[in-house]
Design a protein around this motif. Sequence first.
Motif, PDB file in Angstrom:
ATOM      1  N   PHE A  20      33.719  48.023  63.733  1.00 20.05           N
ATOM      2  CA  PHE A  20      32.429  48.732  63.862  1.00 20.05           C
ATOM      3  C   PHE A  20      31.815  49.138  62.327  1.00 20.05           C
ATOM      4  O   PHE A  20      30.508  49.150  62.204  1.00 20.05           O
ATOM      5  CB  PHE A  20      32.630  50.040  64.264  1.00 20.05           C
ATOM      6  CG  PHE A  20      32.964  50.047  65.704  1.00 20.05           C
ATOM      7  CD1 PHE A  20      31.880  49.795  66.647  1.00 20.05           C
ATOM      8  CD2 PHE A  20      34.279  50.063  66.195  1.00 20.05           C
ATOM      9  CE1 PHE A  20      32.162  49.804  68.131  1.00 20.05           C
ATOM     10  CE2 PHE A  20      34.449  50.199  67.737  1.00 20.05           C
ATOM     11  CZ  PHE A  20      33.320  49.913  68.621  1.00 20.05           C
ATOM     12  N   ASP A  21      32.554  49.314  61.289  1.00 16.82           N
ATOM     13  CA  ASP A  21      32.132  49.310  59.969  1.00 16.82           C
ATOM     14  C   ASP A  21      31.322  48.106  59.560  1.00 16.82           C
ATOM     15  O   ASP A  21      30.038  48.022  59.099  1.00 16.82           O
ATOM     16  CB  ASP A  21      32.990  49.718  58.781  1.00 16.82           C
ATOM     17  CG  ASP A  21      33.626  51.028  59.028  1.00 16.82           C
ATOM     18  OD1 ASP A  21      32.725  51.846  59.431  1.00 16.82           O
ATOM     19  OD2 ASP A  21      34.971  51.305  58.869  1.00 16.82           O
ATOM     20  N   ALA A  22      31.906  46.906  59.630  1.00 16.05           N
ATOM     21  CA  ALA A  22      30.991  45.738  59.553  1.00 16.05           C
ATOM     22  C   ALA A  22      29.701  45.570  60.415  1.00 16.05           C
ATOM     23  O   ALA A  22      28.734  45.075  59.956  1.00 16.05           O
ATOM     24  CB  ALA A  22      32.115  44.450  59.834  1.00 16.05           C
ATOM     25  N   LEU A  23      29.925  45.840  61.632  1.00 19.55           N
ATOM     26  CA  LEU A  23      28.676  45.830  62.579  1.00 19.55           C
ATOM     27  C   LEU A  23      27.580  46.700  61.998  1.00 19.55           C
ATOM     28  O   LEU A  23      26.453  46.502  61.994  1.00 19.55           O
ATOM     29  CB  LEU A  23      29.218  45.983  63.771  1.00 19.55           C
ATOM     30  CG  LEU A  23      28.254  46.024  64.917  1.00 19.55           C
ATOM     31  CD1 LEU A  23      27.751  44.583  65.017  1.00 19.55           C
ATOM     32  CD2 LEU A  23      28.833  46.649  66.319  1.00 19.55           C
ATOM     33  N   LEU A  24      28.116  48.045  61.587  1.00 19.53           N
ATOM     34  CA  LEU A  24      26.923  49.082  61.172  1.00 19.53           C
ATOM     35  C   LEU A  24      26.248  48.673  59.902  1.00 19.53           C
ATOM     36  O   LEU A  24      25.275  49.088  59.694  1.00 19.53           O
ATOM     37  CB  LEU A  24      27.546  50.469  61.003  1.00 19.53           C
ATOM     38  CG  LEU A  24      27.969  51.141  62.427  1.00 19.53           C
ATOM     39  CD1 LEU A  24      28.832  52.303  62.043  1.00 19.53           C
ATOM     40  CD2 LEU A  24      26.726  51.269  63.360  1.00 19.53           C
ATOM     41  N   ASN A  25      27.011  48.047  59.167  1.00 20.71           N
ATOM     42  CA  ASN A  25      26.650  47.451  57.737  1.00 20.71           C
ATOM     43  C   ASN A  25      26.092  46.216  57.685  1.00 20.71           C
ATOM     44  O   ASN A  25      25.575  45.774  56.536  1.00 20.71           O
ATOM     45  CB  ASN A  25      27.517  47.638  56.686  1.00 20.71           C
ATOM     46  CG  ASN A  25      28.116  48.868  56.484  1.00 20.71           C
ATOM     47  OD1 ASN A  25      27.320  49.913  56.224  1.00 20.71           O
ATOM     48  ND2 ASN A  25      29.210  49.350  56.522  1.00 20.71           N
ATOM     49  N   TRP A  26      25.930  45.390  58.908  1.00 18.67           N
ATOM     50  CA  TRP A  26      25.157  44.100  58.804  1.00 18.67           C
ATOM     51  C   TRP A  26      23.717  43.995  58.360  1.00 18.67           C
ATOM     52  O   TRP A  26      22.997  44.929  58.802  1.00 18.67           O
ATOM     53  CB  TRP A  26      25.373  43.680  60.300  1.00 18.67           C
ATOM     54  CG  TRP A  26      24.960  42.064  60.503  1.00 18.67           C
ATOM     55  CD1 TRP A  26      23.836  41.517  60.502  1.00 18.67           C
ATOM     56  CD2 TRP A  26      26.083  41.235  60.465  1.00 18.67           C
ATOM     57  NE1 TRP A  26      24.068  40.133  60.882  1.00 18.67           N
ATOM     58  CE2 TRP A  26      25.470  39.914  60.805  1.00 18.67           C
ATOM     59  CE3 TRP A  26      27.562  41.099  60.584  1.00 18.67           C
ATOM     60  CZ2 TRP A  26      25.984  38.667  60.830  1.00 18.67           C
ATOM     61  CZ3 TRP A  26      28.119  39.846  60.616  1.00 18.67           C
ATOM     62  CH2 TRP A  26      27.339  38.530  60.763  1.00 18.67           C
ATOM     63  N   ARG A  27      23.484  43.498  57.659  1.00 16.84           N
ATOM     64  CA  ARG A  27      22.187  43.192  57.115  1.00 16.84           C
ATOM     65  C   ARG A  27      21.337  42.019  57.933  1.00 16.84           C
ATOM     66  O   ARG A  27      21.732  40.974  57.868  1.00 16.84           O
ATOM     67  CB  ARG A  27      22.177  42.858  55.618  1.00 16.84           C
ATOM     68  CG  ARG A  27      22.830  43.846  54.729  1.00 16.84           C
ATOM     69  CD  ARG A  27      21.776  45.141  54.920  1.00 16.84           C
ATOM     70  NE  ARG A  27      22.406  46.159  53.825  1.00 16.84           N
ATOM     71  CZ  ARG A  27      22.666  47.555  54.328  1.00 16.84           C
ATOM     72  NH1 ARG A  27      21.895  47.832  55.461  1.00 16.84           N
ATOM     73  NH2 ARG A  27      23.257  48.347  53.528  1.00 16.84           N
TER      74      ARG A  27
END
Length: 68
Positions: A5-12
Motif C-alpha cells: 500500500f505504501d508503494a501504491l500510495l506513493n506511485w508517481r
Amino acid sequence: MAVDFDALLNWRFDEQEHEVTRRDTILYALGVGLGSSACDRNQLAFVYEQGLRSLPTMAVVLGYVDSG
C-alpha cells in the motif's frame, strides 16, 4: 503477491491533459444506457446539450491513456 500500500500510495504518474467535450459527455451517458427513454426528463439532462449534466462516474474514463 501482497499489495504494498505504501508503494501504491506513493506511485508517481506522468501528467496527462484531457479535453472533454459535450459530445464526449453525451456519448458516455448513452454508452451506459441513459437516453433510452425519450420521455424521461431525468435521463435527457445527460444526453441533451441544453442544460447538459455529466455523470460522476465519467471521471473514471479520464484516467484512460490513449496510446494511438
